[in-house]
Enzyme design. Structure first.
Site, short mmCIF file in Angstrom:
data_model
loop_
_atom_site.label_atom_id
_atom_site.label_comp_id
_atom_site.label_asym_id
_atom_site.label_seq_id
_atom_site.Cartn_x
_atom_site.Cartn_y
_atom_site.Cartn_z
N HIS A 184 -8.72 11.89 1.31
CA HIS A 184 -9.91 12.08 0.47
C HIS A 184 -9.75 13.34 -0.37
CE1 HIS A 184 -14.24 12.95 -0.38
NE2 HIS A 184 -14.29 11.62 -0.45
N SER A 385 -9.11 -2.73 9.39
CA SER A 385 -9.78 -2.23 8.20
C SER A 385 -10.82 -3.22 7.71
CB SER A 385 -8.77 -1.96 7.08
OG SER A 385 -9.42 -1.54 5.89
#
Length: 470
Positions: A184, A385
């Site tokens: 991130h 995921s």
């Protein structure tokens, strides 16, 4: 603490047959704007298309105003957002909750959780008791004893990353920050803010950290400690860095436990992976874990949870006489409403409810991936995921309509708890129909995303031949 009294503004509406048939949002609409139906002026609604910015100005009281009333502006804004909920696929926010009406009476109080959550202030308008209950729940989830951890409810995952990396820097002042290029952006923001030396680690095609590159760079900087950001669910592809492989790599490179610090950025997946395996555990030599509370769990306001070892926090704690507390947080004053929302959600769902959410989201993500693949669309889904990566739609209006996030020639859909099969079917149907228009003349072809998601997942004309199904 004293009991909360409800003012008349928040008195529940009588339950009539009509109100029983209303949705929670429409009930909230009536509670917040009881007189709006009597207003003559209406703001034009945007329908299902992307919402446009409102041309607004602050209206001074007492001045003549020929435009819509305050309540009318707000109710039309609420209606627009309510319609757009069904087209929210590209960002990790869980908007599937109905507790806002129950907790609305709290909005009449200013709740400020200033300073250490484990120490009460001289002012009673806080929610630290709720905050500690939430922290205890996460400490148990991530396997650390109550007397061994410290943490707080943050304003979001970015603050959690800033705090975790700051802890690492304070413990190892000359340490180098290692983070994969798919981490991130707040991780690299932290490196700039703290003026830390950093190394960007390559990733494999699925977005997971390249451990051979990590090994090479650890060995190049063996004279300095390592501060490693481990991503449990990368932002775009949903890849999970393997904590155990990273720990083994550190050991092989000669780093003892007093020469490394591991921060786990688990913003989206920190509430998912514990119900699949125990990859996040303080029984391992990790230093901190952060999640975003508004993502998988869901909250109307951005928030997060940060947990670390109690023995590490003394390096940050400062006594603040003004608030009669010590403070080791990033933000100091913190939203006192968010711990209550988190506490309410965790109490209402429990681990069994969350486990069901995880299974449903994983199943729906696989459903979307399989349907796109059957339609001949390039698509990838990482193991464990809920982020489905696909070829970028050609039309910007389509991207805006479905509020997709795009990088290069890729887009992704994040299958959150509020995303239904009906929404996915509508998305697939529209995408298939639009692709016929975009590529009907044969002069333009779908993008090749083999280098981005793997040749085996690319359905372009070239790779379709190489990887044709038997």
């Amino acid at each position: 603490m004293g009991s909360l009294s409800l003012e008349m503004d928040f008195e529940p509406l009588p339950m009539t047959p009509r109100s029983l048939a209303m949705t929670p949002r429409s009930l909230a609409r009536r509670r917040l704007f009881p007189n709006v139906e009597n207003k003559k002026q209406k703001v034009e609604q945007s329908g299902a298309g992307p919402r446009k910015n409102l041309q607004l100005e602050v209206l001074e009281p007492g001045l003549k105003n020929d435009g819509p009333s305050l309540d009318t502006i707000l109710v039309n804004y609420l209606d627009t957002l309510t319609q757009r909920v069904n087209f929210h696929l590209g960002y990790p926010v869980n908007i599937c909750y109905d507790h806002y009406a129950t907790l609305a009476p709290l909005l009449q109080f200013h709740l400020n959780n200033c300073g250490d959550p484990f120490l009460q202030n001289t002012v009673d308008f806080h929610s630290k008791d709720f905050e500690v209950a939430v922290l205890d729940w996460f400490a148990q989830l991530w396997e650390i004893e109550k007397d061994q951890y410290w943490g707080y409810v943050t304003n979001g995952g970015t603050e959690g990353n800033l705090h975790g990396i700051l802890l690492g820097r304070e413990l190892l002042p000359d340490g180098i920050l290692y983070a994969s290029k798919d981490s991130h952006y707040s991780v690299f923001k932290a490196a700039r803010m703290y003026r830390m030396d950093s190394e960007t680690i390559n990733t494999s095609v699925n977005g997971e950290m390249d451990y051979s590159d990590l090994r090479a760079k650890l060995l190049q900087n063996k004279d300095k400690p390592a501060i490693i950001n481990v991503t449990i669910g990368t932002t775009f592809k949903g890849a999970i860095d393997n904590v155990d492989v990273i720990l083994e790599t550190l050991k092989d490179c000669g780093y003892s436990q007093d020469r490394f610090y591991i921060h786990c950025d688990a913003a989206l997946c920190g509430l998912m992976t514990p119900f699949i395996n125990n990859m996040i555990s303080f029984k391992k030599p990790i230093g901190s874990v952060t999640i975003s509370g508004h993502k998988f769990l869901g909250c109307p306001m951005p928030c997060g949870v940060q947990i670390t070892r109690k023995s590490y926090i003394n390096n940050l704690s400062t006594n603040v006489e003004y608030i009669a507390s010590v403070d080791a947080t990033i933000s100091g004053s913190r939203n006192g409403l968010t711990p209550i929302f988190l506490w309410y959600s965790l109490s209402a769902k429990g681990q069994i409810g969350l486990q069901k959410d995880v299974k449903r989201c994983l199943d729906n993500a696989k459903y979307l991936k399989d349907r796109l693949q059957q339609a001949g669309i390039s698509v990838m889904l990482n193991e464990l995921s809920i982020i489905v990566v696909l070829e970028r739609p050609r039309d910007h209006e389509f991207v805006r309509r479905w509020q997709l996030s795009c990088v290069k020639d890729m887009a992704h859909v994040i299958v959150m708890p509020g995303v239904t099969r009906e929404m996915l079917d509508n998305f697939i149907s529209e995408l298939v129909q639009q692709r016929k228009v975009w590529y009907q003349n044969g002069k333009t072809n779908p993008p090749c995303v083999g280098e981005d998601i793997g040749a085996q997942n690319c359905a372009c004309s070239y790779h379709k031949i190489d990887y044709i199904s038997p």
